[in-house]
Write a protein that holds these residues in place. Structure first.
Motif, PDB file in Angstrom:
ATOM      1  N   UNK A  98     -15.533   3.495 -63.331  1.00  0.00           N
ATOM      2  CA  UNK A  98     -16.522   4.583 -63.396  1.00  0.00           C
ATOM      3  C   UNK A  98     -15.747   5.718 -64.205  1.00  0.00           C
ATOM      4  N   UNK A  99     -16.583   6.335 -65.175  1.00  0.00           N
ATOM      5  CA  UNK A  99     -15.754   7.378 -65.756  1.00  0.00           C
ATOM      6  C   UNK A  99     -15.720   8.728 -64.890  1.00  0.00           C
ATOM      7  N   UNK A 100     -14.775   9.383 -64.984  1.00  0.00           N
ATOM      8  CA  UNK A 100     -14.454  10.623 -64.202  1.00  0.00           C
ATOM      9  C   UNK A 100     -14.169  11.463 -65.249  1.00  0.00           C
ATOM     10  N   UNK A 101     -14.888  12.552 -65.428  1.00  0.00           N
ATOM     11  CA  UNK A 101     -14.607  13.688 -66.480  1.00  0.00           C
ATOM     12  C   UNK A 101     -13.742  14.725 -65.835  1.00  0.00           C
ATOM     13  N   UNK A 102     -12.365  14.581 -65.690  1.00  0.00           N
ATOM     14  CA  UNK A 102     -11.245  15.087 -65.337  1.00  0.00           C
ATOM     15  C   UNK A 102     -11.231  16.496 -65.636  1.00  0.00           C
ATOM     16  N   UNK A 103     -11.609  16.870 -66.850  1.00  0.00           N
ATOM     17  CA  UNK A 103     -11.672  18.368 -67.347  1.00  0.00           C
ATOM     18  C   UNK A 103     -12.703  19.266 -66.522  1.00  0.00           C
ATOM     19  N   UNK A 104     -13.964  18.571 -66.189  1.00  0.00           N
ATOM     20  CA  UNK A 104     -14.856  19.370 -65.726  1.00  0.00           C
ATOM     21  C   UNK A 104     -14.437  19.396 -64.323  1.00  0.00           C
TER      22      UNK A 104
END
Length: 504
Positions: free
Chosen positions: A404-410
């Motif tokens: 699952x994708x995690x938007x680490x910047x957000x």
């Protein structure tokens, strides 16, 4: 007691030749009941006295009893993560905190005469590999700028919140103190792994009776140092960061041959503070525990004559922790990108020690966590940043693996938006995860029944109960004004409530 009862009965029989009358019968029953009660109390007292829990200073953690879930029925030959192509090693620049460090050094150069870099100069002026990374990830640099601006805003706004949160802030700072500066432990490596990992080892290497003896002993020692969970896995090349090594700096390096195995350890955050809201909680409480446990384990292994290197949070590591912890049989990766274990749920922080001891490694497990995450989505619903994917199944391919994708910047932007004096993170996804519940009878039943239910009906029922009876504020509500209202999803522990102890 039984002797008294016998004498009493004998006396009554002598007084009444015809046997027991009603009064004596009732008296006899009363004496018998008293004897049974006294005997039961004595037996219970004896059992309690022998129970280790009744001993002053006894700790379950030191004897490995935090790791109570029986993993044997759920051991599998292959981990539950999905490999779809040839795996690639992780570049250090893929780690947000490594990028943050690089950017910070460019913005605040220590060398005289070196011009400071600014965001206005744009991505094209960045050195490699930062330049290539941000070109390949459009919008990521803008999000980092936003996160750093949020951090500055919160530091300026700290006076608005410090009366309420000053105890939580002091508690976090105390936990963070061993992580930085000259007092940092374990001490940072100096030189290459071939130098630092062997520095200080005893010349007389002890020979274990077998690989299983080695595994069992090192696990017991890790428990005694304070680890809640311990697992052992072979070091795979794809889990080792590329491009930077502590003690050397930026460098392309082959995985050291003496990194044969990793002893992976896990501890939880203090539950009640983390479960209150992001401002009361801190990641440093778990980080500081892990550093001391892994650091002491490194010293212990070297005392036996073997090489050792601790890999500890927040950034002192060369190994990606969740996948190697999966290989070590501690748990599975959840929708939120964090390792979820049967005992601790998502409330899990990790460290590891690499060594050349020949171990009998643990097997990965499949207890249905991935399947549960497909149905659940609570962490995605509650995430203040919207960083967690709502996809039904893992679709993002990262270095040859689906996840699952995690938007680490957000995610990092929200870290810097919480009402603290030094931007210490969020952890909402850890707290709201249904697996992150305190141990009580209903959760112990669920923990044992759910992975054995092939129909999925039990987990669906549990999830319905979770969403019906455990209500959480909306994601943004955890943040301070104007974005939210500093909402809590559980009452903070008394010892972190400033108003309980101080006149403000």
């Amino acid at each position: 007691m039984f002797l008294i009862l016998q004498c009493s009965l004998k006396y009554d029989m002598m007084e009444n030749k015809n046997g027991l009358n009603r009064r004596n019968f009732i008296k006899t029953i009363g004496l018998a009941s008293g004897a049974v009660t006294l005997g039961g109390a004595a037996g219970a007292g004896l059992a309690a006295g022998k129970n280790k829990d009744s001993h002053t200073g006894y700790g379950r953690t030191a004897y490995g009893e935090d790791q109570f879930f029986n993993r044997k029925p759920f051991m599998v030959n292959e981990p539950t993560y999905e490999k779809v192509s040839a795996p690639k090693r992780i570049s250090y620049i893929e780690n947000l905190f490594k990028r943050l460090g690089e950017i910070s050094r460019l913005m605040h150069p220590r060398e005289e005469g070196v011009e400071a870099w600014t965001f206005e100069q744009g991505v094209e002026t960045l050195p490699e590999p930062l330049k290539s990374y941000y070109i390949e990830h459009p919008g990521s640099l803008d999000e980092l700028q936003k996160a750093m601006e949020k951090s500055q805003e919160q530091r300026k706004d700290w006076d608005k919140y410090k009366n309420k949160y000053i105890l939580a802030d002091a508690w976090s700072s105390a936990h963070a103190s061993p992580l930085h500066g000259k007092v940092a432990f374990p001490h940072p490596p100096k030189g290459s792994a071939e130098e630092s990992d062997f520095r200080g080892i005893k010349e007389d290497k002890l020979s274990f009776k077998s690989k299983s003896h080695a595994s069992e002993l090192i696990k017991k020692i890790a428990y005694s140092f304070g680890a809640s969970l311990v697992g052992i896995a072979k070091v795979k090349e794809e889990w080792v960061y590329q491009g930077y090594m502590r003690g050397v700096g930026k460098t392309e390096f082959d995985v050291p041959k003496h990194w044969k195995y990793a002893v992976v350890i896990a501890v939880p955050h203090e539950w009640d503070s983390m479960y209150a809201n992001p401002t009361y909680g801190t990641s440093y409480d778990a980080y500081s525990k892990l550093r001391f446990i892994a650091g002491k384990l490194e010293v212990f292994i070297k005392e036996l004559g073997y090489s050792a290197r601790s890999h500890v949070p927040p950034t002192s590591y060369e190994i990606a922790m969740p996948p190697i912890a999966i290989d070590a049989g501690l748990g599975e990766q959840g929708r939120n990108g964090i390792l979820i274990t049967p005992e601790l749920g998502a409330n899990t922080r990790l460290a590891a020690v690499t060594t050349d001891i020949d171990f009998e490694p643990d097997k990965p497990i499949d207890v249905g966590i991935k399947d549960f995450c497909v149905k659940c989505k609570i962490c995605a619903e509650e995430c203040p940043s919207g960083a967690i994917s709502f996809d039904n199944k893992p679709e993002k391919i990262i270095r040859g693996f689906k996840r699952w994708n995690i938007d680490q910047d957000k995610c990092f932007t929200i870290w810097n938006s919480v009402a603290t004096s030094h931007s210490r993170g969020c952890r909402v996804c850890l707290a709201v995860c249904p697996y992150s519940r305190k141990n009580n009878w209903i959760h112990n039943i669920a923990r044992e029944v759910d992975p054995r239910d092939p129909t999925g009906v039990f987990s669906s029922a549990l999830l319905t109960m979770q969403k019906k009876f455990f209500k959480y504020p909306g994601g943004q509500e955890y943040l301070p004004p104007p974005d939210g209202n500093n909402e809590t999803f559980n009452e903070a522990p008394e010892w972190l409530k400033t108003e309980e102890w101080f006149d403000l």
